[in-house]
Enzyme design. Structure first.
Site, PDB file in Angstrom:
ATOM      1  N   PRO A  94      -0.654   5.654   0.700  1.00  9.52           N
ATOM      2  CA  PRO A  94       0.428   5.314  -0.233  1.00  9.52           C
ATOM      3  C   PRO A  94       0.939   6.544  -0.987  1.00  9.52           C
ATOM      4  CG  PRO A  94      -1.644   4.206  -0.840  1.00  9.52           C
ATOM      5  CD  PRO A  94      -1.906   4.947   0.417  1.00  9.52           C
ATOM      6  N   GLU A 121     -12.299   4.251  -0.996  1.00  8.20           N
ATOM      7  CA  GLU A 121     -11.444   4.798  -2.062  1.00  8.20           C
ATOM      8  C   GLU A 121     -10.622   5.996  -1.595  1.00  8.20           C
ATOM      9  OE1 GLU A 121     -10.787   3.542  -5.196  1.00  8.20           O
ATOM     10  OE2 GLU A 121     -11.750   1.878  -4.151  1.00  8.20           O
ATOM     11  N   ARG A 159       9.362   2.341  20.187  1.00  9.73           N
ATOM     12  CA  ARG A 159      10.671   1.808  20.571  1.00  9.73           C
ATOM     13  C   ARG A 159      11.630   2.920  20.998  1.00  9.73           C
ATOM     14  NH1 ARG A 159      13.564  -0.191  16.928  1.00  9.73           N
ATOM     15  NH2 ARG A 159      14.479  -1.944  18.023  1.00  9.73           N
ATOM     16  N   ASP A 174      20.406  -0.971  16.716  1.00  6.63           N
ATOM     17  CA  ASP A 174      19.728  -1.783  15.719  1.00  6.63           C
ATOM     18  C   ASP A 174      20.138  -1.518  14.301  1.00  6.63           C
ATOM     19  OD1 ASP A 174      18.155  -3.086  17.410  1.00  6.63           O
ATOM     20  OD2 ASP A 174      16.487  -1.680  17.278  1.00  6.63           O
TER      21      ASP A 174
HETATM   22  N1  ADE Z   1      -3.008   2.764   3.076  1.00  4.89           N
HETATM   23  C1  ADE Z   1      -3.081   1.859   2.088  1.00  4.89           C
HETATM   24  N2  ADE Z   1      -1.878   1.499   1.677  1.00  4.89           N
HETATM   25  C2  ADE Z   1      -0.980   2.200   2.409  1.00  4.89           C
HETATM   26  C3  ADE Z   1       0.431   2.281   2.441  1.00  4.89           C
HETATM   27  N3  ADE Z   1       1.204   1.569   1.630  1.00  4.89           N
HETATM   28  N4  ADE Z   1       1.004   3.112   3.336  1.00  4.89           N
HETATM   29  C4  ADE Z   1       0.230   3.854   4.141  1.00  4.89           C
HETATM   30  N5  ADE Z   1      -1.096   3.830   4.153  1.00  4.89           N
HETATM   31  C5  ADE Z   1      -1.715   3.011   3.289  1.00  4.89           C
END
Ligand code: ADE
Length: 258
Positions: A94, A121, A159, A174
């Protein structure tokens, strides 16, 4: 295109990516999936442990550097034995830049891609510094592990591998092509629940149909994704503006004379 996935749950990836279009692409040899279990590279021969406590305290366990590094080196050596160059290594997190269609088309040019799927974690920073080339997120929310994001990326990238989609499934027409969302589509019957298919689509006039579709794409994008609409508008200024801009350029070419 060869995808190498470093994971603690290889079966999650192989099972999920074995059906439909991606499964077919694999069977045809257009893509390959190499899901590698990081645990197999643990130095702990008894329990195959791959995680440990975080220095400085804090909740949860961290994935250790060594098994991930050894797993990566093994993958890299195999790629290099097959005459491939050092691959891009994507850590799905994230904390990465948010995945989009332009990243998809860029990554689709690669011969090999390595994905590192985190758990617990997170991962010891030192191995990330050592092997990762790209930090990519699939959106601003947190999942329990990196497998689903890696699969999302693999699906989207596949794709664009030649032959994976047939003509009817073209990747270029697309949603997101040219920053516009796809226009509404209709199939039989001509009328359903009192709703009629827009008559222009039954007219057989392909030019008019194309114009209508473009117009619908623009309306839809403006309504649902104003951010994409602004990007499209910047690339496609209204004709009046285009004319004015051309006039200004000609005037500048003539040394500012009107
Ligand atoms: N691992 C945990 N959440 C994630 C996300 N939103 N994007 C990529 N990898 C992740």
């Amino acid at each position: 295109m060869n995808f190498h996935i470093m994971t603690l749950f290889p079966e999650m990836v192989t099972e999920c990516l074995s059906s439909s279009i991606i499964g077919r692409a694999k069977e045809k040899g257009l893509i390959s999936l190499n899901a590698v279990n990081i645990r197999d590279y643990s130095n702990d021969t008894k329990h195959h442990k791959v995680d440990d406590y975080t220095y400085g305290g804090g909740a949860g366990m961290l994935m250790q550097a060594q098994p991930i590094y050894d797993c990566y080196i093994d993958i890299k050596n195999k790629i290099s034995a097959a005459n491939g160059k050092a691959p891009r290594v994507i850590y799905v997190t994230p904390q990465g830049k948010v995945f989009n269609q332009s990243i998809v088309t860029e990554l689709a040019q690669e011969e090999n891609l390595v994905f590192l799927c985190g758990h617990y974690e997170g991962v010891d920073e030192r191995v990330l510094e050592e092997i990762v080339t790209d930090y990519i997120s699939i959106g601003d929310y947190v999942l329990t592990g990196g497998e689903l994001p890696a699969m999302v990326m693999i699906d989207a990238i596949s794709r664009f591998v030649p032959g994976v989609l047939n003509n009817n499934e073209s990747a270029m027409t697309d949603s997101f092509h040219n920053n516009l969302l796809e226009y509404p589509q209709y199939s039989r019957p001509e009328e359903w629940m009192g709703k009629k298919v827009p008559p222009i689509l039954l007219s057989g006039d392909h030019k008019k149909v194309d114009e209508w579709r473009l117009e619908q794409s623009i309306i839809r994008t403006k309504e649902r994704r104003p951010d994409l609409y602004e990007a499209w508008l910047a690339e496609n200024p209204p004709v009046e503006k285009k004319k004015k801009r051309r006039k200004k350029e000609v005037s500048e070419d003539n040394g500012g004379e009107k």
